[in-house]
Design a protein around this motif. Structure first.
Motif, PDB file in Angstrom:
ATOM      1  N   ALA A  83      47.776 -39.421 -11.189  1.00 14.71           N
ATOM      2  CA  ALA A  83      47.939 -39.027 -12.598  1.00 14.71           C
ATOM      3  C   ALA A  83      47.326 -40.105 -13.488  1.00 14.71           C
ATOM      4  N   ARG A  84      47.073 -39.718 -14.736  1.00 12.43           N
ATOM      5  CA  ARG A  84      46.576 -40.690 -15.723  1.00 12.43           C
ATOM      6  C   ARG A  84      47.502 -40.649 -16.939  1.00 12.43           C
ATOM      7  N   LEU A  85      48.098 -41.803 -17.256  1.00 15.09           N
ATOM      8  CA  LEU A  85      48.997 -41.895 -18.412  1.00 15.09           C
ATOM      9  C   LEU A  85      48.166 -42.341 -19.610  1.00 15.09           C
ATOM     10  N   ASP A  86      48.188 -41.546 -20.692  1.00 10.74           N
ATOM     11  CA  ASP A  86      47.300 -41.880 -21.815  1.00 10.74           C
ATOM     12  C   ASP A  86      48.018 -42.125 -23.143  1.00 10.74           C
ATOM     13  N   SER A 100      44.059 -48.380 -23.414  1.00 17.28           N
ATOM     14  CA  SER A 100      43.307 -47.993 -22.207  1.00 17.28           C
ATOM     15  C   SER A 100      44.277 -47.260 -21.273  1.00 17.28           C
ATOM     16  N   PRO A 101      43.943 -45.993 -20.910  1.00 19.33           N
ATOM     17  CA  PRO A 101      44.838 -45.185 -20.063  1.00 19.33           C
ATOM     18  C   PRO A 101      45.129 -45.870 -18.728  1.00 19.33           C
ATOM     19  N   ILE A 102      46.260 -45.521 -18.122  1.00 17.59           N
ATOM     20  CA  ILE A 102      46.685 -46.131 -16.857  1.00 17.59           C
ATOM     21  C   ILE A 102      46.518 -45.112 -15.737  1.00 17.59           C
ATOM     22  N   ASP A 103      45.719 -45.461 -14.750  1.00 20.30           N
ATOM     23  CA  ASP A 103      45.518 -44.589 -13.592  1.00 20.30           C
ATOM     24  C   ASP A 103      46.556 -44.905 -12.529  1.00 20.30           C
ATOM     25  N   GLU A 118      53.836 -51.500 -19.332  1.00 20.38           N
ATOM     26  CA  GLU A 118      54.446 -52.512 -20.202  1.00 20.38           C
ATOM     27  C   GLU A 118      53.356 -53.343 -20.907  1.00 20.38           C
ATOM     28  N   ASP A 119      52.364 -53.805 -20.121  1.00 21.07           N
ATOM     29  CA  ASP A 119      51.261 -54.587 -20.710  1.00 21.07           C
ATOM     30  C   ASP A 119      50.452 -53.736 -21.684  1.00 21.07           C
ATOM     31  N   GLY A 120      50.244 -52.454 -21.302  1.00 14.02           N
ATOM     32  CA  GLY A 120      49.493 -51.533 -22.167  1.00 14.02           C
ATOM     33  C   GLY A 120      50.198 -51.322 -23.498  1.00 14.02           C
ATOM     34  N   MET A 121      51.542 -51.252 -23.457  1.00 11.89           N
ATOM     35  CA  MET A 121      52.346 -51.094 -24.676  1.00 11.89           C
ATOM     36  C   MET A 121      52.111 -52.289 -25.611  1.00 11.89           C
ATOM     37  N   HIS A 122      52.192 -53.512 -25.071  1.00 12.14           N
ATOM     38  CA  HIS A 122      51.999 -54.724 -25.886  1.00 12.14           C
ATOM     39  C   HIS A 122      50.591 -54.765 -26.482  1.00 12.14           C
ATOM     40  N   THR A 123      49.585 -54.504 -25.635  1.00 15.47           N
ATOM     41  CA  THR A 123      48.187 -54.588 -26.096  1.00 15.47           C
ATOM     42  C   THR A 123      47.898 -53.525 -27.158  1.00 15.47           C
ATOM     43  N   THR A 124      48.385 -52.293 -26.906  1.00 12.14           N
ATOM     44  CA  THR A 124      48.137 -51.191 -27.852  1.00 12.14           C
ATOM     45  C   THR A 124      48.724 -51.506 -29.215  1.00 12.14           C
ATOM     46  N   LEU A 125      49.991 -51.963 -29.250  1.00 12.57           N
ATOM     47  CA  LEU A 125      50.645 -52.246 -30.537  1.00 12.57           C
ATOM     48  C   LEU A 125      49.969 -53.423 -31.253  1.00 12.57           C
ATOM     49  N   ALA A 126      49.575 -54.447 -30.481  1.00 15.73           N
ATOM     50  CA  ALA A 126      48.927 -55.613 -31.091  1.00 15.73           C
ATOM     51  C   ALA A 126      47.568 -55.224 -31.682  1.00 15.73           C
ATOM     52  N   THR A 127      46.823 -54.356 -30.972  1.00 12.73           N
ATOM     53  CA  THR A 127      45.504 -53.916 -31.465  1.00 12.73           C
ATOM     54  C   THR A 127      45.661 -53.050 -32.709  1.00 12.73           C
ATOM     55  N   LEU A 128      46.653 -52.133 -32.676  1.00 11.14           N
ATOM     56  CA  LEU A 128      46.898 -51.266 -33.840  1.00 11.14           C
ATOM     57  C   LEU A 128      47.293 -52.098 -35.060  1.00 11.14           C
ATOM     58  N   LEU A 129      48.113 -53.146 -34.829  1.00 13.39           N
ATOM     59  CA  LEU A 129      48.542 -53.998 -35.948  1.00 13.39           C
ATOM     60  C   LEU A 129      47.338 -54.721 -36.561  1.00 13.39           C
ATOM     61  N   GLN A 130      46.455 -55.192 -35.695  1.00 14.61           N
ATOM     62  CA  GLN A 130      45.256 -55.874 -36.187  1.00 14.61           C
ATOM     63  C   GLN A 130      44.451 -54.945 -37.104  1.00 14.61           C
ATOM     64  N   ARG A 131      44.276 -53.696 -36.656  1.00 14.84           N
ATOM     65  CA  ARG A 131      43.517 -52.722 -37.464  1.00 14.84           C
ATOM     66  C   ARG A 131      44.252 -52.416 -38.764  1.00 14.84           C
ATOM     67  N   ALA A 132      45.573 -52.222 -38.659  1.00 14.40           N
ATOM     68  CA  ALA A 132      46.367 -51.847 -39.844  1.00 14.40           C
ATOM     69  C   ALA A 132      46.324 -52.950 -40.896  1.00 14.40           C
ATOM     70  N   VAL A 133      46.409 -54.209 -40.462  1.00 19.24           N
ATOM     71  CA  VAL A 133      46.381 -55.338 -41.410  1.00 19.24           C
ATOM     72  C   VAL A 133      45.007 -55.432 -42.079  1.00 19.24           C
ATOM     73  N   TYR A 281      56.138 -62.376 -32.329  1.00 21.70           N
ATOM     74  CA  TYR A 281      56.612 -60.981 -32.313  1.00 21.70           C
ATOM     75  C   TYR A 281      56.512 -60.450 -30.879  1.00 21.70           C
ATOM     76  N   GLY A 282      57.496 -59.658 -30.459  1.00 19.06           N
ATOM     77  CA  GLY A 282      57.576 -59.234 -29.051  1.00 19.06           C
ATOM     78  C   GLY A 282      56.735 -58.018 -28.678  1.00 19.06           C
ATOM     79  N   PHE A 283      56.304 -57.223 -29.683  1.00 19.39           N
ATOM     80  CA  PHE A 283      55.503 -56.012 -29.458  1.00 19.39           C
ATOM     81  C   PHE A 283      56.156 -55.035 -28.472  1.00 19.39           C
ATOM     82  N   GLU A 284      57.473 -54.902 -28.565  1.00 21.76           N
ATOM     83  CA  GLU A 284      58.189 -53.849 -27.828  1.00 21.76           C
ATOM     84  C   GLU A 284      58.103 -52.582 -28.674  1.00 21.76           C
ATOM     85  N   TYR A 285      57.661 -51.491 -28.068  1.00 23.39           N
ATOM     86  CA  TYR A 285      57.542 -50.241 -28.839  1.00 23.39           C
ATOM     87  C   TYR A 285      58.939 -49.711 -29.163  1.00 23.39           C
ATOM     88  N   LEU A 286      59.205 -49.454 -30.450  1.00 23.29           N
ATOM     89  CA  LEU A 286      60.565 -49.082 -30.888  1.00 23.29           C
ATOM     90  C   LEU A 286      60.664 -47.648 -31.400  1.00 23.29           C
TER      91      LEU A 286
END
Length: 346
Positions: A83-86, A100-103, A118-133, A281-286
């Motif tokens: 499966a691919r988690l996206d 980046s999706p997880i195979d 877990e790593d994908g969650m941290h990276t995704t939120l950190a990247t989105l925050l960078q764009r949002a700021v 900041y912990g970048f835990e998805y809430l």
């Protein structure tokens, strides 16, 4: 020999149970979020490591705001790919696509692809925050023009609730900090400029929530209003008290969000300070969740608990039942982007 046979089987059963306990303990030490699961749930997850659909039902117990992960139905199933988690899906139905999706392959142990998630969650939120700021600084919110209003509403709708509110906090906190660095003469005017920006955003949000909105967008906007009201109150109190020094305790007393785009590590760009303690900041998805209204008592609670964290000690809110002790601790955890676990230890 029935009794002797039963005793031997009983001893064997004890040995097997101890071995199973040791095995589960090793799995938990390899992926610490397994500690939040009971033995039955953990056995079910390990037994179905090649079937992500069955494992995803338990995700909510291991992650603070994630109820499940979306499986990409367009990804072709093959011998090498199960499966691919996206995307991450919150309890409120908010969907956040992963950077980046997880195979998931047959070779992957369940703990391996959960660690990738877990790593994908941290990276995704950190990247989105960078764009949002970056985008929020380029959006000049001219509250009296339709273009400014629409720009702010579009920006607020575009990002997940957690990221959108974080970016607003960073803008306000760094704006106030810059105003206080102006010095005694110019500080008052700079703070009033920050205040008018907040009031403008509040006006836009107050008009937006009267419209017919999707449920998740309405929740996001309501949370943003709660946060903006707190920012407005703090800024007003700084102006009224004549604070003109960034080292004044009346400003250090509040949670301050400092974003450093030049930091080498993506997840260490955002630092949160209160008094003389600071945390990454912990970048835990809430998810969207609920937001606590901040009062002077909440601020005192935050101050005490962050000092306890700084000294690596425990902190303990004390008071009658139902006054919001647990909720205050959970709210502080959310502000720091951490997973808060509540245990009933009767």
């Amino acid at each position: 020999n029935v009794q002797r046979t039963l005793e031997r089987l009983g001893n064997l059963m004890g040995v097997i149970q101890r071995a199973l306990g040791d095995y589960l303990e090793k799995q938990r030490s390899d992926f610490s979020r397994f500690y939040f699961l009971g033995d039955d749930d953990l056995l079910e997850i390990i037994g179905n490591s090649g079937e992500p659909g069955k494992v995803l039902g338990h995700i909510g117990k291991m992650f603070a705001g994630m109820a499940s992960a979306r499986i990409d139905s367009t990804a072709a199933q093959s011998e090498d790919l199960v499966a691919r988690l996206d995307a991450m899906v919150s309890k409120d139905g908010e969907v956040v696509p992963l950077e980046s999706p997880i195979d998931v392959t047959p070779k992957h142990a369940v703990k391996e692809w959960l660690r990738q998630l877990e790593d994908g969650m941290h990276t995704t939120l950190a990247t989105l925050l960078q764009r949002a700021v970056e985008e929020s600084t380029s959006i000049a919110v001219a509250t009296n023009t339709d273009e400014g209003k629409n720009g702010f509403v579009d920006w607020s709708t575009k990002y997940p609730a957690q990221i959108m509110i974080l970016a607003t906090l960073i803008n306000w906190s760094m704006g106030v900090d810059a105003a206080l660095h102006e010095g005694v003469g110019k500080c008052d005017a700079a703070l009033r400029s920050v205040l008018s920006g907040i009031e403008g955003k509040l006006q836009i949000m107050a008009e937006s929530v009267l419209l017919d909105l999707p449920n998740d967008t309405r929740k996001k906007f309501e949370q943003l209003i709660t946060e903006l009201v707190h920012q407005r109150n703090v800024t007003r109190s700084l102006i009224d008290d004549g604070v003109s020094d960034p080292r004044d305790f009346r400003w250090l007393y509040h949670l301050r969000y400092n974003y450093d785009p030049a930091a080498p590590k993506l997840t260490e760009k955002l630092q949160i300070s209160l008094s003389n303690s600071s945390f990454y900041y912990g970048f835990e998805y809430l998810g969207i969740g609920e937001r606590l209204v901040q009062t002077p008592l909440t601020d005192r609670c935050y101050l005490t608990l962050t000092q306890a964290l700084r000294f690596r000690m425990g902190g303990n809110p004390f008071g009658p039942a139902g006054t919001g002790k647990t909720e205050s601790v959970k709210a502080l955890g959310a502000q720091l982007g951490r997973f808060v676990v509540v245990m009933n230890c009767e």
